[in-house]
Design a protein around this motif. Structure first.
Motif, PDB file in Angstrom:
ATOM      1  N   LEU A  73       0.833  -1.202   0.000  1.00  0.00           N
ATOM      2  CA  LEU A  73       0.000   0.000   0.000  1.00  0.00           C
ATOM      3  C   LEU A  73       0.869   1.254   0.000  1.00  0.00           C
ATOM      4  CD1 LEU A  73      -2.513  -1.098   2.792  1.00  0.00           C
ATOM      5  CD2 LEU A  73      -2.883  -1.225   0.317  1.00  0.00           C
ATOM      6  N   SER A  74       0.305   2.343  -0.504  1.00  0.00           N
ATOM      7  CA  SER A  74       0.969   3.641  -0.348  1.00  0.00           C
ATOM      8  C   SER A  74       0.860   4.077   1.101  1.00  0.00           C
ATOM      9  CB  SER A  74       0.319   4.679  -1.261  1.00  0.00           C
ATOM     10  OG  SER A  74      -0.990   4.992  -0.793  1.00  0.00           O
ATOM     11  N   ASP A  75       1.637   5.075   1.488  1.00  0.00           N
ATOM     12  CA  ASP A  75       1.566   5.560   2.856  1.00  0.00           C
ATOM     13  C   ASP A  75       0.161   6.050   3.196  1.00  0.00           C
ATOM     14  OD1 ASP A  75       4.239   4.992   3.163  1.00  0.00           O
ATOM     15  OD2 ASP A  75       4.910   7.074   2.858  1.00  0.00           O
ATOM     16  N   GLU A  76      -0.474   6.743   2.253  1.00  0.00           N
ATOM     17  CA  GLU A  76      -1.821   7.265   2.486  1.00  0.00           C
ATOM     18  C   GLU A  76      -2.836   6.131   2.624  1.00  0.00           C
ATOM     19  OE1 GLU A  76       0.202   8.184   0.085  1.00  0.00           O
ATOM     20  OE2 GLU A  76       0.728  10.249   0.623  1.00  0.00           O
ATOM     21  N   GLN A  77      -2.707   5.134   1.764  1.00  0.00           N
ATOM     22  CA  GLN A  77      -3.623   3.997   1.837  1.00  0.00           C
ATOM     23  C   GLN A  77      -3.450   3.238   3.146  1.00  0.00           C
ATOM     24  OE1 GLN A  77      -2.349   2.004  -1.706  1.00  0.00           O
ATOM     25  NE2 GLN A  77      -3.849   3.037  -3.037  1.00  0.00           N
ATOM     26  N   ALA A  78      -2.211   3.012   3.534  1.00  0.00           N
ATOM     27  CA  ALA A  78      -1.937   2.286   4.776  1.00  0.00           C
ATOM     28  C   ALA A  78      -2.501   3.026   5.983  1.00  0.00           C
ATOM     29  CB  ALA A  78      -0.430   2.071   4.929  1.00  0.00           C
ATOM     30  N   GLU A  79      -2.350   4.341   5.991  1.00  0.00           N
ATOM     31  CA  GLU A  79      -2.871   5.118   7.113  1.00  0.00           C
ATOM     32  C   GLU A  79      -4.388   5.047   7.171  1.00  0.00           C
ATOM     33  OE1 GLU A  79      -2.723   9.689   8.916  1.00  0.00           O
ATOM     34  OE2 GLU A  79      -1.753   9.223   7.003  1.00  0.00           O
ATOM     35  N   GLU A  80      -5.036   5.154   6.023  1.00  0.00           N
ATOM     36  CA  GLU A  80      -6.499   5.128   5.990  1.00  0.00           C
ATOM     37  C   GLU A  80      -7.037   3.786   6.446  1.00  0.00           C
ATOM     38  OE1 GLU A  80     -10.139   6.321   2.918  1.00  0.00           O
ATOM     39  OE2 GLU A  80      -8.082   6.151   2.157  1.00  0.00           O
ATOM     40  N   ILE A  81      -6.480   2.714   5.908  1.00  0.00           N
ATOM     41  CA  ILE A  81      -6.963   1.384   6.270  1.00  0.00           C
ATOM     42  C   ILE A  81      -6.604   1.055   7.715  1.00  0.00           C
ATOM     43  CG2 ILE A  81      -6.685  -1.082   5.785  1.00  0.00           C
ATOM     44  CD1 ILE A  81      -6.233  -0.189   2.812  1.00  0.00           C
ATOM     45  N   GLY A  82      -5.398   1.429   8.141  1.00  0.00           N
ATOM     46  CA  GLY A  82      -4.986   1.157   9.505  1.00  0.00           C
ATOM     47  C   GLY A  82      -5.840   1.864  10.536  1.00  0.00           C
ATOM     48  N   THR A  83      -6.276   3.068  10.235  1.00  0.00           N
ATOM     49  CA  THR A  83      -7.141   3.808  11.155  1.00  0.00           C
ATOM     50  C   THR A  83      -8.463   3.080  11.357  1.00  0.00           C
ATOM     51  OG1 THR A  83      -6.137   5.923  10.531  1.00  0.00           O
ATOM     52  CG2 THR A  83      -8.327   5.995  11.547  1.00  0.00           C
ATOM     53  N   VAL A  84      -9.029   2.550  10.272  1.00  0.00           N
ATOM     54  CA  VAL A  84     -10.301   1.822  10.372  1.00  0.00           C
ATOM     55  C   VAL A  84     -10.105   0.492  11.090  1.00  0.00           C
ATOM     56  CG1 VAL A  84     -12.147   0.704   9.065  1.00  0.00           C
ATOM     57  CG2 VAL A  84     -11.259   2.931   8.329  1.00  0.00           C
ATOM     58  N   SER A  85      -9.104  -0.274  10.687  1.00  0.00           N
ATOM     59  CA  SER A  85      -8.914  -1.594  11.292  1.00  0.00           C
ATOM     60  C   SER A  85      -8.621  -1.489  12.781  1.00  0.00           C
ATOM     61  CB  SER A  85      -7.794  -2.350  10.579  1.00  0.00           C
ATOM     62  OG  SER A  85      -6.538  -1.728  10.766  1.00  0.00           O
ATOM     63  N   ALA A  86      -7.924  -0.422  13.198  1.00  0.00           N
ATOM     64  CA  ALA A  86      -7.610  -0.246  14.615  1.00  0.00           C
ATOM     65  C   ALA A  86      -8.865  -0.056  15.454  1.00  0.00           C
ATOM     66  CB  ALA A  86      -6.672   0.942  14.792  1.00  0.00           C
TER      67      ALA A  86
END
Length: 309
Positions: A109-122
């Motif tokens: 993932l791109s940094d932006e994608q990783a941050e977006e998905i990680g925020t939701v999964s957390a």
């Protein structure tokens, strides 16, 4: 991937609405919708089920029960769960859903994608690193399952599990339209960008529309097929129900409905008896629904009246 959980049994997918003359002539009533087509010696009942429900929800209306009890054969969307099918699913996931040779989801993932998905999964107690071994399509499925479980839905006592148990108790023949790994193999064949789009779409749906499953289930219990079509497929004219892409919509919905339309046509032509066909509710709502396809193929598909359970 909440939509995949809704329309198929895996995570989501996977329904005709106002443009279908059959549905327009049969306004919604209480109880899940059910349709029937028949000729001189063959009757087919079509039933769309939700994948998950809260415990102790009553959903079997008199119309559904009457159709089911009249059937000789239950045809499910995918093969019933057995030790063999569970083994096939696990093997498919391991071979097609996990990265090899040290690659990870986070690095894909791109940094932006990783941050977006990680925020939701957390929000559901799952750090992005826990999804790292999974390719995007399987990460999307896993995220959807975790979210559904966290909201209190029962992943074991589902409508399709109830139908399977009742059919077994009655000694009905049980068949299926596809194997449980067929859809996973097709999704795994999507290119990486499409898979990432699915994961992002699922995460954004969980973030922006957390009550989608509850809303779809309420519409299902009320027999409100138009609302199901609007929520899942965007048939209301906005983007709220848009799929991740046209390619995913075609793969998960329209192509499968086309295959199943042809299977039902063959059944009508070559077999006799009464059949109860149960598929994910999304397949029986919207402009590309299985109901619409059968209607366009020349079959008279009648929506049954419903009464309170």
């Amino acid at each position: 991937m909440s939509r995949f959980l809704t329309l198929t049994s895996a995570a989501l997918m996977l329904t005709a609405c106002g443009s279908d003359p059959t549905l327009s002539a049969n306004p919604p009533a209480e109880g899940p919708a059910i349709w029937t087509l028949a000729d001189a010696d063959t009757t087919v009942h079509l039933f769309g089920y939700t994948q998950v429900l809260k415990p102790d929800v009553t959903w079997q209306s008199e119309a559904v029960s009457t159709a089911f009890n009249a059937a000789d054969t239950l045809i499910l969307e995918t093969e019933p769960a057995t030790p063999e099918t569970q083994s096939d699913i696990q093997q498919t996931m391991r071979s097609l859903g996990f990265y090899q040779e040290g690659r990870t989801l986070g690095a894909t993932l791109s940094d932006e994608q990783a941050e977006e998905i990680g925020t939701v999964s957390a929000q559901f107690g799952v750090p992005l690193t826990a999804l790292d071994p999974l390719k995007p399509w399987l990460a999307s499925m896993q995220l959807g399952v975790v979210a559904i479980s966290a909201k209190g839905y029962d992943l074991t006592q589902t409508p399709v599990a109830t139908l399977q148990r009742q059919a077994t108790e009655r000694g009905m023949t049980i068949r299926s339209l596809e194997s449980p790994t067929t859809l996973m193999q097709k999704i795994a064949g999507l290119n990486e960008d499409e898979q990432i789009g699915m994961l992002l779409h699922g995460a954004r749906t969980l973030r922006d529309d957390p009550e989608q499953t509850a809303r779809v289930n309420s519409a299902w219990l009320a027999g409100d097929v138009n609302s199901i079509a609007e929520t899942l497929h965007g048939d209301g004219g906005d983007d709220s129900g848009a799929w991740p892409s046209d390619a995913v919509y075609t793969l998960m919905l329209t192509e499968r409905n086309e295959f199943w339309r042809d299977d039902i046509a063959t059944l009508m032509e070559t077999e006799t008896g009464t059949y109860f066909i149960a598929v994910g509710l999304g397949h029986l709502a919207g402009k590309d629904s299985l109901v619409s396809m059968l209607d366009e193929a020349g079959y008279t598909v009648l929506r049954q009246s419903r009464q309170d359970p």
